[in-house]
Write a protein that holds these residues in place. Structure first.
Motif, short mmCIF file in Angstrom:
data_model
loop_
_atom_site.label_atom_id
_atom_site.label_comp_id
_atom_site.label_asym_id
_atom_site.label_seq_id
_atom_site.Cartn_x
_atom_site.Cartn_y
_atom_site.Cartn_z
N ASP A 33 0.73 -1.15 -0.04
CA ASP A 33 -0.03 -0.06 0.10
C ASP A 33 0.74 1.27 0.00
O ASP A 33 0.30 2.36 -0.63
N VAL A 34 1.99 1.44 0.70
CA VAL A 34 2.86 2.52 0.78
C VAL A 34 3.55 2.55 -0.63
O VAL A 34 3.72 3.57 -0.94
N ARG A 35 3.83 1.47 -1.13
CA ARG A 35 4.43 1.31 -2.24
C ARG A 35 3.78 1.87 -3.51
O ARG A 35 3.94 2.99 -4.20
N ASP A 36 2.18 1.69 -3.48
CA ASP A 36 1.38 2.17 -4.37
C ASP A 36 1.14 3.68 -4.21
O ASP A 36 0.88 4.29 -5.06
N THR A 37 1.04 3.99 -2.73
CA THR A 37 0.75 5.52 -2.69
C THR A 37 2.01 6.30 -3.05
O THR A 37 1.81 7.39 -3.82
N ALA A 38 3.13 6.02 -3.08
CA ALA A 38 4.28 6.48 -3.11
C ALA A 38 4.22 6.54 -5.04
O ALA A 38 4.83 7.64 -5.37
N ALA A 39 3.84 5.53 -5.58
CA ALA A 39 4.13 5.42 -6.87
C ALA A 39 2.91 6.40 -7.62
O ALA A 39 2.95 7.13 -8.67
N PRO A 84 10.63 14.62 -9.67
CA PRO A 84 10.01 13.34 -9.47
C PRO A 84 11.21 12.57 -8.94
O PRO A 84 12.51 12.75 -9.38
N GLY A 85 11.03 11.44 -8.12
CA GLY A 85 12.11 10.87 -7.20
C GLY A 85 12.27 9.71 -8.09
O GLY A 85 13.19 8.60 -7.62
N GLY A 86 11.77 8.95 -9.12
CA GLY A 86 11.61 7.88 -9.52
C GLY A 86 11.14 6.81 -8.97
O GLY A 86 10.18 6.90 -8.29
N GLY A 87 11.36 5.62 -9.33
CA GLY A 87 10.79 4.35 -8.77
C GLY A 87 11.16 4.02 -7.39
O GLY A 87 11.91 4.48 -6.54
N VAL A 88 10.28 3.48 -6.75
CA VAL A 88 10.34 2.97 -5.34
C VAL A 88 11.36 1.81 -5.25
O VAL A 88 11.04 0.68 -5.87
N ARG A 89 12.44 1.91 -4.57
CA ARG A 89 13.38 1.06 -4.38
C ARG A 89 13.06 0.35 -3.04
O ARG A 89 13.71 -1.03 -3.10
N ARG A 90 12.50 0.70 -2.14
CA ARG A 90 12.50 0.13 -0.77
C ARG A 90 11.22 0.66 -0.23
O ARG A 90 11.07 1.98 -0.07
N VAL A 101 11.96 4.99 0.01
CA VAL A 101 12.93 5.16 -0.65
C VAL A 101 13.10 5.16 -2.01
O VAL A 101 12.78 3.98 -2.66
N LEU A 102 12.95 6.22 -2.86
CA LEU A 102 12.91 6.13 -4.38
C LEU A 102 14.47 6.26 -4.82
O LEU A 102 15.28 6.34 -4.05
N SER A 103 14.52 6.20 -6.21
CA SER A 103 15.73 6.36 -6.81
C SER A 103 16.41 7.78 -6.33
O SER A 103 17.49 7.60 -6.37
N THR A 104 16.02 8.87 -6.48
CA THR A 104 16.26 10.07 -5.94
C THR A 104 15.65 10.92 -5.19
O THR A 104 15.82 11.93 -4.83
N ASP A 105 14.86 10.25 -4.14
CA ASP A 105 14.16 11.17 -3.34
C ASP A 105 13.57 9.91 -2.11
O ASP A 105 13.73 8.90 -2.08
N THR A 106 13.26 10.64 -1.06
CA THR A 106 12.73 9.72 0.13
C THR A 106 11.37 10.63 0.29
O THR A 106 11.34 11.68 0.74
N LEU A 107 10.29 9.65 0.58
CA LEU A 107 8.92 9.95 1.24
C LEU A 107 8.76 9.47 2.53
O LEU A 107 8.95 8.27 2.87
N SER A 114 -8.61 7.33 5.53
CA SER A 114 -8.69 7.25 4.16
C SER A 114 -7.44 6.54 3.44
O SER A 114 -7.38 6.62 2.19
N GLY A 115 -6.53 6.16 4.23
CA GLY A 115 -5.39 5.47 3.68
C GLY A 115 -4.13 6.09 3.78
O GLY A 115 -3.80 7.07 4.70
N TRP A 116 -3.13 5.85 3.14
CA TRP A 116 -1.72 6.33 3.39
C TRP A 116 -1.55 7.37 2.45
O TRP A 116 -2.17 8.03 1.34
N LYS A 117 -0.99 8.45 3.09
CA LYS A 117 -0.80 9.97 2.76
C LYS A 117 0.68 10.10 2.89
O LYS A 117 1.44 10.16 4.01
N VAL A 118 1.25 11.17 2.01
CA VAL A 118 2.68 11.45 2.38
C VAL A 118 2.65 12.66 3.17
O VAL A 118 1.86 13.66 2.96
N VAL A 119 3.30 12.70 4.23
CA VAL A 119 3.59 13.68 5.16
C VAL A 119 4.76 14.53 4.90
O VAL A 119 4.87 15.54 5.30
N ALA A 120 5.71 13.77 3.99
CA ALA A 120 7.28 14.55 3.68
C ALA A 120 7.64 14.20 2.44
O ALA A 120 7.55 12.89 2.16
N ALA A 121 8.31 15.27 1.73
CA ALA A 121 8.68 14.65 0.22
C ALA A 121 10.01 15.36 0.05
O ALA A 121 10.00 16.63 0.58
#
Length: 138
Positions: A33-39, A84-90, A101-107, A114-121
């Protein structure tokens, strides 16, 4: 330390310190679910669909962004020039908190009713210090 730097430090420190308590579903389901929200967040960001970016942001993050910029969320996000930070690596899930953890960013994400939400990008690690995030909740 400024108010926003302190808030980011506290937020990220809490996220990293929280143990695996609570949360719905198995750890694997929550990671998915976290991976999907990040994507979804990254796709909206790469499409420059800032209204969709804002829909994935946590309410306190939207509030902080709008207050600090004096603009509605979509305009405030566009002004941040967040790339954009790219694909989710972890993904790491800590109860109702998570890190993607994305290719070039961390969320950093939190689970809401209502589900997972991004608190920091736009977060970058710093040696022996909390992450420095360009977009964060207050």
């Amino acid at each position: 330390m400024t108010r926003s730097a302190y808030a980011a430090t506290v937020t990220v420190s809490v996220l990293l310190a929280v143990g695996t308590l609570g949360g719905c579903g198995t750890v694997a389901e929550r990671r998915d679910d976290v991976r999907d929200t990040a994507a979804v967040f990254e796709k909206a960001l790469s499409d420059k669909a800032y209204d969709r970016v804002c829909a994935v942001l946590a309410p306190p993050t939207v509030d902080e962004l709008e207050q600090s910029s004096g603009s509605p969320c979509p305009k405030a996000v566009s002004e941040e020039s967040l790339k954009p930070g790219g694909g989710v690596r972890r993904t790491d899930v800590y109860g109702n908190q998570a890190r993607a953890v994305l290719s070039t960013d961390t969320l950093f994400l939190s689970h809401f009713t209502s589900g997972w939400k991004v608190v920091a990008a736009g977060c970058e690690p710093r040696p022996e210090e909390p992450y420095q995030c360009r977009i964060k909740g207050g």
